[in-house]
Write a protein that holds these residues in place. Structure first.
Motif, PDB file in Angstrom:
ATOM      1  N   GLY A   1       5.232   6.365  -4.352  1.00 10.13           N
ATOM      2  CA  GLY A   1       4.948   7.667  -3.772  1.00 10.13           C
ATOM      3  C   GLY A   1       5.700   8.773  -4.489  1.00 10.13           C
TER       4      GLY A   1
ATOM      5  N   PRO B   1      -4.705   1.860  -4.352  1.00  8.19           N
ATOM      6  CA  PRO B   1      -3.884   2.263  -3.211  1.00  8.19           C
ATOM      7  C   PRO B   1      -2.408   1.882  -3.301  1.00  8.19           C
TER       8      PRO B   1
ATOM      9  N   ARG C   1       0.856  -1.197   0.000  1.00  8.36           N
ATOM     10  CA  ARG C   1       0.000   0.000   0.000  1.00  8.36           C
ATOM     11  C   ARG C   1       0.891   1.247   0.000  1.00  8.36           C
ATOM     12  N   GLY C   2       0.676   2.114  -0.964  1.00 11.39           N
ATOM     13  CA  GLY C   2       1.491   3.320  -1.079  1.00 11.39           C
ATOM     14  C   GLY C   2       2.924   3.064  -1.503  1.00 11.39           C
TER      15      GLY C   2
ATOM     16  N   VAL D   1      -0.566   3.364  -5.193  1.00 10.36           N
ATOM     17  CA  VAL D   1       0.018   4.674  -5.481  1.00 10.36           C
ATOM     18  C   VAL D   1      -0.510   5.699  -4.479  1.00 10.36           C
ATOM     19  N   ASP D   2       0.385   6.500  -3.935  1.00  7.32           N
ATOM     20  CA  ASP D   2      -0.013   7.624  -3.087  1.00  7.32           C
ATOM     21  C   ASP D   2      -0.719   8.640  -3.983  1.00  7.32           C
ATOM     22  N   GLN D   3      -2.025   8.789  -3.775  1.00  2.00           N
ATOM     23  CA  GLN D   3      -2.803   9.599  -4.700  1.00  2.00           C
ATOM     24  C   GLN D   3      -2.408  11.080  -4.668  1.00  2.00           C
TER      25      GLN D   3
END
Length: 323
Positions: free
Chosen positions: A218, A238, A214-215, A240-242
């Motif tokens: 980034g 998720p 998750r993330g 990718v850090d949005q």
């Protein structure tokens, strides 16, 4: 094998496109189809008298908290063979059998390439300009001789790699546990994470989602990418850090992003990614084809009929399904 009472009420959840009824033969099965997204409280109410449920991928989470509110539930069928939102241990503890269905990798491979081509050749923007009475603007990216970086080389990632080779692209690959042999089998060069992003013209994501991933992409990873490079995510939003992704798009550093998976799903009305520039957003279409739905729901009806006939459940996913 323990004798089983026939199922009296089965709900198919989250059939947003009303595709399930026409994708398989449900005759003789006590099935109701739900096409709206429900929260946990509403699910508990709607499933209170159900002894069977069919889940379409991970559209609705099925955690232990929900299972404890469904004492009549006996069988869960999840489309596909993996569902990260279904608590298998809780199902075993409650004596709820879980089985899966066949699935195809090719639909997500195909969608990935549709998105790569649409981003690279700016197809949505050029089509919109044409409709508005304008003609060409700028030039797209040709893929021959460029570098495709693939994060994850499972069934889908390997399929994406095969098409990348056909386009004449150089292939780089990375995942936390990838070996050089795995990369070489797909015609790719195994590199470290930083190199994967630094050398890419196009990055495509095919990793599973879990606490460690998750993330995993980034601001640092996006910052390593060449100015104007492209990102495609048909795996899980998720990863990718949005906020970092939106920042890279707004600054112009990232040339574009195509995103098929989101959190939550359906996408929230106010999700800021809707306003980000140079994006192609699709509503989790990776697995949504007629052929794959026939696999999913044909497999689901097979499981339901096996239960009612007292036969061994096909594709069992937990101990309760094997007993």
């Amino acid at each position: 094998m323990t004798p089983r009472a026939p199922l009296r009420r089965v709900l198919v959840l989250d059939d947003f496109g009303d595709a399930a009824p026409e994708s398989a033969d449900w005759s003789g099965l006590p099935v109701t189809f739900l096409n709206e997204k429900l929260n946990e409280d509403d699910l508990a109410a709607r499933l209170a008298d159900a002894d069977g449920v069919v889940l379409i991928r991970e559209r609705s989470a099925f955690p232990a908290t929900l299972l404890r509110r469904l004492p009549r539930l006996r069988l869960v069928v999840t489309t596909g063979m993996h569902n990260r939102t279904l608590d298998l241990n809780a199902c075993d503890a409650a004596g709820v059998a879980v089985c899966g269905t066949p699935s195809l990798a090719s639909p997500t491979v195909e969608l990935t390439w549709g998105l790569i081509l649409a981003l690279a050749r700016r197809i949505p923007q050029q089509e919109q300009r044409l409709r508005q009475g304008a003609w060409q603007e700028g030039a797209g990216l040709g893929l021959d001789g460029t570098t495709l970086s693939i994060a994850g080389l499972g069934r889908i990632g390997a399929g994406v790699a095969a098409i990348g080779r056909a386009f004449g692209m150089r292939l780089l690959a990375w995942s936390p546990n990838m070996t050089a042999a795995t990369a070489e089998a797909s015609g790719a060069e195994l590199v470290d994470k930083g190199t994967l992003f630094r050398r890419a013209d196009v990055v495509t994501l095919h990793l599973g989602l879990g606490p460690s991933t998750r993330g995993i992409i980034g601001a640092a990873e996006l910052g390593l990418m060449r100015r104007g490079a492209l990102l495609v995510n048909t795996a899980r939003g998720p990863l990718v850090d949005q906020a970092a992704l939106i920042g890279a798009l707004q600054s112009g550093h990232l040339g574009g992003a195509a995103i098929d998976t989101h959190e939550p799903e359906p996408m929230a009305a106010g999700d800021p990614i809707r306003e980000a520039p140079n994006t192609i957003l699709t509503p989790h279409l990776g697995y949504v084809t007629q052929q794959n739905f026939r696999q999913y729901f044909g497999g689901a009806t097979e499981c339901l009929r096996a239960w009612n006939q007292g036969a061994c459940l096909p594709r069992p996913l937990n101990a309760a399904a094997r007993s």
